[in-house]
Each structure stands twice: as structure tokens, then as C-alpha cells.
Enzyme design. Sequence first.
Site, PDB file in Angstrom:
ATOM      1  N   ASP A 111       0.820  -1.220   0.000  1.00  9.32           N
ATOM      2  CA  ASP A 111       0.000   0.000   0.000  1.00  9.32           C
ATOM      3  C   ASP A 111       0.851   1.265   0.000  1.00  9.32           C
ATOM      4  O   ASP A 111       0.411   2.309   0.450  1.00  9.32           O
ATOM      5  CB  ASP A 111      -0.949  -0.008   1.208  1.00  9.32           C
ATOM      6  N   LYS A 162       4.336   1.339  16.140  1.00  8.73           N
ATOM      7  CA  LYS A 162       3.208   2.154  16.624  1.00  8.73           C
ATOM      8  C   LYS A 162       3.245   2.360  18.140  1.00  8.73           C
ATOM      9  O   LYS A 162       2.326   1.955  18.869  1.00  8.73           O
ATOM     10  CB  LYS A 162       1.884   1.520  16.202  1.00  8.73           C
ATOM     11  N   ASP A 223       1.824   6.321   2.428  1.00  8.58           N
ATOM     12  CA  ASP A 223       1.055   5.106   2.725  1.00  8.58           C
ATOM     13  C   ASP A 223      -0.386   5.394   2.323  1.00  8.58           C
ATOM     14  O   ASP A 223      -0.995   6.346   2.816  1.00  8.58           O
ATOM     15  CB  ASP A 223       1.155   4.802   4.226  1.00  8.58           C
TER      16      ASP A 223
HETATM   17  N1  GDD Z   1      -0.428 -11.371   2.861  1.00  5.89           N
HETATM   18  C1  GDD Z   1      -0.604 -10.624   3.949  1.00  5.89           C
HETATM   19  N2  GDD Z   1      -1.055 -11.222   5.098  1.00  5.89           N
HETATM   20  N3  GDD Z   1      -0.317  -9.304   3.888  1.00  5.89           N
HETATM   21  C2  GDD Z   1      -0.501  -8.563   5.016  1.00  5.89           C
HETATM   22  C3  GDD Z   1      -0.973  -9.121   6.222  1.00  5.89           C
HETATM   23  C4  GDD Z   1      -1.266 -10.534   6.255  1.00  5.89           C
HETATM   24  O1  GDD Z   1      -1.717 -11.093   7.256  1.00  5.89           O
HETATM   25  N4  GDD Z   1      -1.065  -8.109   7.133  1.00  5.89           N
HETATM   26  C5  GDD Z   1      -0.665  -6.983   6.516  1.00  5.89           C
HETATM   27  N5  GDD Z   1      -0.333  -7.243   5.222  1.00  5.89           N
HETATM   28  C6  GDD Z   1       0.134  -6.298   4.205  1.00  5.89           C
HETATM   29  C7  GDD Z   1      -0.874  -5.176   3.951  1.00  5.89           C
HETATM   30  O2  GDD Z   1      -1.728  -5.503   2.847  1.00  5.89           O
HETATM   31  C8  GDD Z   1       0.038  -4.003   3.620  1.00  5.89           C
HETATM   32  O3  GDD Z   1       0.364  -3.991   2.238  1.00  5.89           O
HETATM   33  C9  GDD Z   1       1.311  -4.295   4.417  1.00  5.89           C
HETATM   34  O4  GDD Z   1       1.286  -5.682   4.732  1.00  5.89           O
HETATM   35  C10 GDD Z   1       1.402  -3.470   5.710  1.00  5.89           C
HETATM   36  O5  GDD Z   1       0.216  -3.678   6.454  1.00  5.89           O
HETATM   37  P1  GDD Z   1      -0.668  -2.429   6.965  1.00  5.89           P
HETATM   38  O6  GDD Z   1      -1.858  -3.014   7.660  1.00  5.89           O
HETATM   39  O7  GDD Z   1      -0.892  -1.450   5.876  1.00  5.89           O
HETATM   40  O8  GDD Z   1       0.295  -1.839   8.078  1.00  5.89           O
HETATM   41  P2  GDD Z   1       0.497  -0.318   8.541  1.00  5.89           P
HETATM   42  O9  GDD Z   1       0.387   0.615   7.406  1.00  5.89           O
HETATM   43  O10 GDD Z   1      -0.384  -0.087   9.712  1.00  5.89           O
HETATM   44  O11 GDD Z   1       2.026  -0.362   9.063  1.00  5.89           O
HETATM   45  C11 GDD Z   1       3.059  -0.891   8.253  1.00  5.89           C
HETATM   46  O12 GDD Z   1       3.441   0.038   7.265  1.00  5.89           O
HETATM   47  C12 GDD Z   1       4.020   1.264   7.788  1.00  5.89           C
HETATM   48  C13 GDD Z   1       4.385   2.131   6.606  1.00  5.89           C
HETATM   49  O13 GDD Z   1       3.242   2.492   5.907  1.00  5.89           O
HETATM   50  C14 GDD Z   1       4.243  -1.276   9.140  1.00  5.89           C
HETATM   51  O14 GDD Z   1       5.143  -1.989   8.346  1.00  5.89           O
HETATM   52  C15 GDD Z   1       4.895  -0.035   9.747  1.00  5.89           C
HETATM   53  O15 GDD Z   1       6.060  -0.396  10.458  1.00  5.89           O
HETATM   54  C16 GDD Z   1       5.263   0.946   8.644  1.00  5.89           C
HETATM   55  O16 GDD Z   1       5.798   2.154   9.206  1.00  5.89           O
HETATM   56 MG    MG Z   2      -0.288   0.567   5.461  1.00  6.17          MG
END
Ligand code: GDD
Ligand code: MG
Length: 360
Positions: A111, A162, A223
Amino acid sequence: MTEAILLVGGKGTRLRPLTVHTPKPMVPAAGVPFLAHQLARASAAGVDHVVLATSYLADVFEPYFGDGAALGLHIEYVTEHEPLGTGGAIRNAASLLRSAPGDPVLVFNGDILTGLDIRAFVAAHTASGADVSLHLTRVADPRAYGLVPTDADGRVTAFLEKPTAPEEIVTDQINAGAYVFRRSLVDAIPGGRPVSVEREVFPGLLAAGAHLQGMVDATYWLDLGTPQAFVRGSADLVLGRAPSPAVPGRCGDRLVLPTAEVAPGAKLTGGTVIGERALIGEGARLTGSTVLSGAVVEPGAVVTDSLIGAHARVGARTVISGAVVGDRASVGADNELRAGIRIWCDAALPPGAVRFSSDA
Ligand code: GDD
Ligand code: MG
């Protein structure tokens, strides 16, 4: 050969109300499914094998991207029965990797829109000899992200996902969601159960003395996890601020897809995208907005920084700013919708039903 794992699953369903039948990575940004931008950028950087790690509605990706040949890639798909978390998803993809244990493997959150120089990232990883390299970026408010302090040499000293306690807000450097793993470390992630790379793998590796290297830069980074960010990213792709070889057409103030109809007196600016078969009426003004396929914006409507869902309707003279109008929703004439409002899919708002400004 360079391989990448793209994470596109999990519970990240914040855009789901807008896209009931389509997961977020397939919502068009600048006219093509968002994922196409990440795949095209990876391909342009020399990546030739991508494993798409999904956990829901996986069957929508494969019909669109197929084996990846159109993008110069070989794409394979792996689906979790239950979401395995970011670490579990990476581990689950390992069986499809072809790299040797010492080879670099790229991992991308699905994303993120970024101008990251992927080649330079892999080269820096190899040069440093790190076990894992992390792309880092600086943000004004790091609390919604993974905080990643580094030492003078860029070596990661902690990973705080977080954090809530004020004393944990130790840096404005955050995990930008792109990694290079040494292949053997992917294989070492525990299998068969949910694992968070942010909460378990990275802190565990640091505790064990592994070498995690940060690469901070100031390139474009966003993001797209909220509808507002999604609209911003789409506009930035059109404007050329976010570089992507997958934008269909030249970058500029607007992108009007073939089969859309825009009245001659309508004004489209700020990276506005008009989707296929959408209709934009006379005198309508749209700025920094995304109008998905088949939507109708009636004459005199003013739409700013907003997402208008597929087959939705925006009535004449209605003013919409910082809003999301769900697929097939209908907003009657002479409404005023502002910051953060989301009109649910299929909802219908009568004419003159909502306003923010005074009647004077
Ligand atoms: N296949 C799969 N299975 N993908 C997953 C899963 C899962 O169970 N959980 C999350 N993802 C994928 C999401 O689709 C996304 O592309 C990515 O992993 C990160 O998950 P998010 O749910 O978007 O996390 P976030 O935005 O709250 O936090 C993450 O991204 C931040 C940067 O945007 C973390 O990696 C943070 O450390 C980081 O700063
Ligand atoms: Mg994200």
C-alpha cells in the site's frame, strides 16, 4: 535475477466500504489498479520474479496481472487461508523463491507509493553486508508507523511499532515498508502461525545481534491506507510527483481515461483523474480528485481532494471537499460535504440535505 515479495493481504480493509467487491490494491490510482504502479516500478528496477502474498480475494489479482509477462515479470501467487501477518506472509512466500540462501530478496508493503530507488537500495544492502536492510523515511508524526532509530552508521538500534508511550517517540524516522532480506532470514521466520515482521521478527533479530541497516531518503513517500491518502497519491501520480511507468498517458494537471465524457466548460486540475465512462457536466470544477468509472458529476458541482466511487452520482452545484462518495451512492443537488465525510456505498442523499456553511 532479483526477486520480490509483495504483501497485499491482512485486515487492512479501511477502503472496503468504497470497494465492497474489490480489495484496495485493485482500486485504480491514476487510472490503473494501484498494484500496477508498484509492479511496474519493480520491473523497471530489474526485478524479474514477484511473489504476491495475499490472504483475501486473491482471485481478483490473477485474472488482471496473470503471469506478469505484460509487465516484464514472472508473477506467482500465494494465498493464506487465514491472514498470517506481515512476517507469516513473507515466510509463506518463501517456498516459491528461487534465490540461494545468501541472495537478497526484496519485500514491499503493498500500500506504499514511493520514489525509492530500488536498484540503489539493493546495492547498498549488498555493500553493507547487512542481514536485513530497511527503507526509512521521515514524517512529521511518526506514531502511526514503525519507528526506526539508527546510529551514526545507519545501523538500526531499535524497532518500535506504533508506540503509544511518549518516551518511545525517539525519532521521526519510520519504516517505509520496503526491505531487503538475506534469503536465509526469510526461511528462518517461523511457519504455520501468524507472525508480525514489525513486532516479532525485527525486534527479535535486533535482540539476537543481527545487522539491520537503515536507508533513509527524502524521496516521495505515501502510505495509501486511508481514502484521503489514496486520492492524494492518485493525484501525485498524475502530476508526476510520484514516479510510475504505469501511468497511462502523459503526466499533467489531469488524466481523462478513454470513454469518459467531459463537458467543454468543465475544469479539471491538480491531478484529477476521470475514470472510464464517467460523465462530467458543464461548469463542474474538479481539483485533486479521483472519479472512478461510470460516475456522474452534474453541472456546476465543485469537487476538491475527494474520491467519487464507481457509478456514484454528484448532483448539480453540490460542493464536495475532502470526502469519499462510495460506489453507486447518490448525492443530490445543492449539498455541501466536507472534510472526512464518507458516504456509504449505495446510500442516497436527497437534494439540499447537508450543508456546512451558514445560510447568510
Ligand atoms: N499477505 C498478507 N497477510 N499481507 C498482510 C498481512 C497478512 O496477514 N497483514 C498486513 N499485510 C500487508 C498489507 O496488505 C500491507 O500492504 C502491508 O502488509 C502493511 O500492512 P498495513 O496493515 O498497511 O500496516 P500499517 O500501514 O499499519 O504499518 C506498516 O506500514 C508502515 C508504513 O506504511 C508497518 O510496516 C509499519 O512499520 C510501517 O511504518
Ligand atoms: Mg499501510
